[in-house]
Write a protein that holds these residues in place. Structure first.
Motif, mmCIF file in Angstrom:
data_model
loop_
_atom_site.group_PDB
_atom_site.id
_atom_site.type_symbol
_atom_site.label_atom_id
_atom_site.label_comp_id
_atom_site.label_asym_id
_atom_site.label_seq_id
_atom_site.Cartn_x
_atom_site.Cartn_y
_atom_site.Cartn_z
ATOM 1 N N ALA A 217 -4.528 -8.759 -3.904
ATOM 2 C CA ALA A 217 -3.929 -8.007 -4.963
ATOM 3 C C ALA A 217 -2.607 -8.419 -5.292
ATOM 4 C CB ALA A 217 -4.327 -6.425 -4.809
ATOM 5 N N GLY A 218 -2.481 -9.641 -5.078
ATOM 6 C CA GLY A 218 -0.958 -10.155 -5.593
ATOM 7 C C GLY A 218 0.117 -9.835 -4.273
ATOM 8 N N GLY A 219 -0.868 -9.488 -3.036
ATOM 9 C CA GLY A 219 0.549 -9.271 -2.150
ATOM 10 C C GLY A 219 0.136 -7.567 -1.923
ATOM 11 N N ARG A 220 -0.195 -6.826 -2.694
ATOM 12 C CA ARG A 220 0.069 -5.446 -2.575
ATOM 13 C C ARG A 220 -1.041 -5.028 -1.307
ATOM 14 N NH1 ARG A 220 0.812 -7.161 -7.363
ATOM 15 N NH2 ARG A 220 2.079 -6.269 -8.723
ATOM 16 N N LEU A 221 -1.969 -5.546 -1.079
ATOM 17 C CA LEU A 221 -2.629 -5.335 0.377
ATOM 18 C C LEU A 221 -2.108 -5.817 1.361
ATOM 19 C CD1 LEU A 221 -6.085 -5.439 -1.378
ATOM 20 C CD2 LEU A 221 -5.284 -3.435 -0.435
ATOM 21 N N SER A 222 -0.874 -6.450 1.557
ATOM 22 C CA SER A 222 -0.459 -7.131 2.551
ATOM 23 C C SER A 222 1.010 -6.156 2.905
ATOM 24 C CB SER A 222 -0.206 -8.408 2.539
ATOM 25 O OG SER A 222 0.766 -8.912 1.299
ATOM 26 N N ARG A 223 1.437 -5.454 2.249
ATOM 27 C CA ARG A 223 2.397 -4.839 2.507
ATOM 28 C C ARG A 223 2.538 -3.119 1.967
ATOM 29 N NH1 ARG A 223 3.664 -8.611 -1.054
ATOM 30 N NH2 ARG A 223 4.176 -10.098 0.556
ATOM 31 N N LEU A 224 3.517 -2.346 2.835
ATOM 32 C CA LEU A 224 3.598 -0.850 2.249
ATOM 33 C C LEU A 224 4.281 -1.109 0.576
ATOM 34 C CD1 LEU A 224 4.611 0.794 5.511
ATOM 35 C CD2 LEU A 224 2.618 1.329 4.091
ATOM 36 N N PRO A 225 4.127 -0.245 -0.060
ATOM 37 C CA PRO A 225 4.719 0.042 -1.467
ATOM 38 C C PRO A 225 6.049 0.314 -1.307
ATOM 39 C CG PRO A 225 2.768 1.444 -1.213
ATOM 40 C CD PRO A 225 2.847 0.869 0.172
ATOM 41 N N ASP A 249 -4.091 3.414 -6.161
ATOM 42 C CA ASP A 249 -4.236 2.267 -5.122
ATOM 43 C C ASP A 249 -3.348 2.428 -3.767
ATOM 44 O OD1 ASP A 249 -5.772 1.256 -6.946
ATOM 45 O OD2 ASP A 249 -4.403 -0.019 -7.995
ATOM 46 N N ASN A 250 -2.287 3.195 -4.031
ATOM 47 C CA ASN A 250 -1.347 3.141 -2.730
ATOM 48 C C ASN A 250 -2.027 4.090 -1.753
ATOM 49 O OD1 ASN A 250 0.819 1.557 -4.096
ATOM 50 N ND2 ASN A 250 2.071 3.379 -4.589
ATOM 51 N N LYS A 251 -2.889 5.029 -2.008
ATOM 52 C CA LYS A 251 -3.701 5.975 -0.991
ATOM 53 C C LYS A 251 -4.329 5.045 -0.224
ATOM 54 C CE LYS A 251 -3.433 9.824 -4.019
ATOM 55 N NZ LYS A 251 -4.336 10.697 -4.950
ATOM 56 N N ILE A 252 -4.926 3.981 -0.724
ATOM 57 C CA ILE A 252 -6.071 3.027 -0.049
ATOM 58 C C ILE A 252 -5.100 2.193 0.600
ATOM 59 C CG2 ILE A 252 -7.485 1.017 -0.093
ATOM 60 C CD1 ILE A 252 -8.369 2.652 -2.761
ATOM 61 N N VAL A 256 -4.718 1.242 4.780
ATOM 62 C CA VAL A 256 -4.822 -0.333 5.469
ATOM 63 C C VAL A 256 -3.646 -0.598 6.340
ATOM 64 C CG1 VAL A 256 -4.348 -2.789 4.645
ATOM 65 C CG2 VAL A 256 -5.757 -1.319 3.282
ATOM 66 N N ALA A 257 -2.491 0.254 6.043
ATOM 67 C CA ALA A 257 -1.347 0.106 7.078
ATOM 68 C C ALA A 257 -1.918 0.902 8.193
ATOM 69 C CB ALA A 257 -0.259 0.733 6.576
ATOM 70 N N GLU A 258 -2.400 2.154 8.043
ATOM 71 C CA GLU A 258 -2.938 2.816 9.293
ATOM 72 C C GLU A 258 -3.761 1.772 10.371
ATOM 73 O OE1 GLU A 258 -5.542 7.077 9.854
ATOM 74 O OE2 GLU A 258 -4.532 6.797 8.042
ATOM 75 N N SER A 266 -1.854 -6.973 11.302
ATOM 76 C CA SER A 266 -1.131 -7.152 9.923
ATOM 77 C C SER A 266 -2.112 -6.392 9.032
ATOM 78 C CB SER A 266 -0.849 -8.373 9.480
ATOM 79 O OG SER A 266 -2.064 -9.171 9.189
ATOM 80 N N MET A 267 -1.295 -6.010 7.899
ATOM 81 C CA MET A 267 -2.260 -5.260 6.716
ATOM 82 C C MET A 267 -3.050 -6.457 6.215
ATOM 83 S SD MET A 267 0.481 -2.814 5.182
ATOM 84 C CE MET A 267 -0.148 -2.328 3.768
ATOM 85 N N THR A 268 -2.247 -7.663 5.952
ATOM 86 C CA THR A 268 -3.466 -8.749 5.413
ATOM 87 C C THR A 268 -4.509 -8.855 6.227
ATOM 88 O OG1 THR A 268 -1.436 -9.958 4.844
ATOM 89 C CG2 THR A 268 -3.410 -11.202 5.131
ATOM 90 N N ALA A 269 -4.512 -9.018 7.487
ATOM 91 C CA ALA A 269 -5.824 -9.019 8.398
ATOM 92 C C ALA A 269 -6.555 -7.813 8.072
ATOM 93 C CB ALA A 269 -5.251 -9.080 10.000
#
Length: 333
Positions: A217-225, A249-252, A256-258, A266-269
């Motif tokens: 998602a353009g990097g959104r799923l690889s780091r916290l908001p 989306d930030n709730k999901i 991922v971070a959890e 990593s969140m990416t993984a």
């Protein structure tokens, strides 16, 4: 790295596909955040050394400079037969149509330009980038079949399409004895799952490979908001796709971070490990050397069924975005 047969073709691809939209002349195209030739070469070399053998670019990426950067690097760093290279062609422009350029002539011209940019004699996977509503699909398939017969293309794929379009195209291919579209590249990730309604199931039933783009998602799923990057700040295309649904989306993303914390990864993984349970080879971009670490970790990360359900349960329907939103049903008046 594990390889997988792409659909019902003879192409064997790495489970991770390196998306090359981030490579190209930043002064010549819609993206201001792309890498120059030398930095692009470094990422491509790193990917090859990690076992990635599937690369995806397009004629439309930075006016062909992505193809030129990728083609040069692959010619320098790999044997041609050891990589699977995909590129894409766009529909005819308004100017093409007004000047009488046919769909056939446009595709043939696009193919020759891509081969020239890449410095190669053939393309492994030639992808119909966006459905051309002004060109009959029969003309598209006839032209692509000619390219295959001429030895310039090995297999064909499609991107940004609805299930009915893919079904129509492949039905015509079957009727004419042509090669079918063997793969679909669509907008699909943990926070954009609309293709599960029809397209993913259709592909599963028909043995068509799935190679989604925007896997993170353009990097959104690889780091916290709140954590920003040059691309997050400047990528207007991604902003148009995700900004309106950021609250949901930030709730999901928090989940991922959890799970990333739970598995000490990593969140990416985590995001890609989920995606790898559903698709054949996600297209993952990289503009920094460490961007390849998460995708490689994802290959070894096994999420439990409880983890998968935990990631999925908060998803809410999303409006289509980008070219798919532009091409929804319009009743005849």
């Amino acid at each position: 790295m594990e390889k997988r047969r792409l659909g019902q073709s003879d192409l064997m691809v790495s489970r991770i596909c390196l998306g090359c939209m981030g490579f190209g002349d930043a002064t010549d195209g819609p993206h201001s955040w792309t890498l120059n030739k030398e930095d692009s070469r470094a990422i491509i070399k790193q990917a090859l050394e990690a076992g990635i053998t599937f690369f995806d670019t397009a004629l439309g990426y930075q006016n062909g400079s992505s193809e030129r950067f990728v083609g040069r690097a692959l010619r320098d760093f790999a044997k041609r037969e050891e990589v699977v290279l995909a590129t894409k062609f766009l529909p005819r422009s308004k100017e093409d149509i007004e000047s009488g350029v046919s769909g056939r002539a446009h595709i043939e011209r696009s193919l020759e330009q891509s081969l020239d940019n890449l410095g190669m004699d053939y393309i492994d996977l030639y992808i119909y980038h966006i459905w051309d509503y002004n060109t009959p699909i029969e003309e598209v398939m006839d032209t692509l079949n000619g390219a295959i017969e001429a030895g310039k293309v090995r297999e064909i794929g499609i991107a940004n399409c609805f299930a009915w379009q893919l079904a129509k195209a492949n039905a015509y291919a079957d009727k004419m004895g042509y090669k079918r579209f063997i793969s679909v590249q669509s907008h699909y990730n943990l926070i954009m799952r609309e293709d599960e309604r029809e397209l993913m199931t259709y592909c599963q039933e028909e043995g068509i490979a799935t190679t989604p783009y925007s896997a993170l998602a353009g990097g959104r799923l690889s780091r916290l908001p709140g954590v920003t990057t040059k691309r997050l700040e400047e990528d207007k295309f991604a902003q148009s796709k995700y900004d309106q649904t950021a609250e949901e989306d930030n709730k999901i993303i928090a989940r991922v971070a959890e799970l990333a914390d739970k598995y000490q990864t990593s969140m990416t993984a985590v995001s890609l490990a989920w995606l790898l349970t559903r698709v054949d080879a996600p297209v993952v971009g990289a503009t920094k050397p460490h961007h390849l670490e998460g995708p490689l970790e994802a290959l070894d990360l096994k999420l439990s069924s409880e983890d998968l359900a935990y990631l999925e349960e908060l998803y809410l329907p999303h409006a289509l975005s980008g070219v798919m939103a532009q091409n929804t049903y319009k009743p005849r008046r």
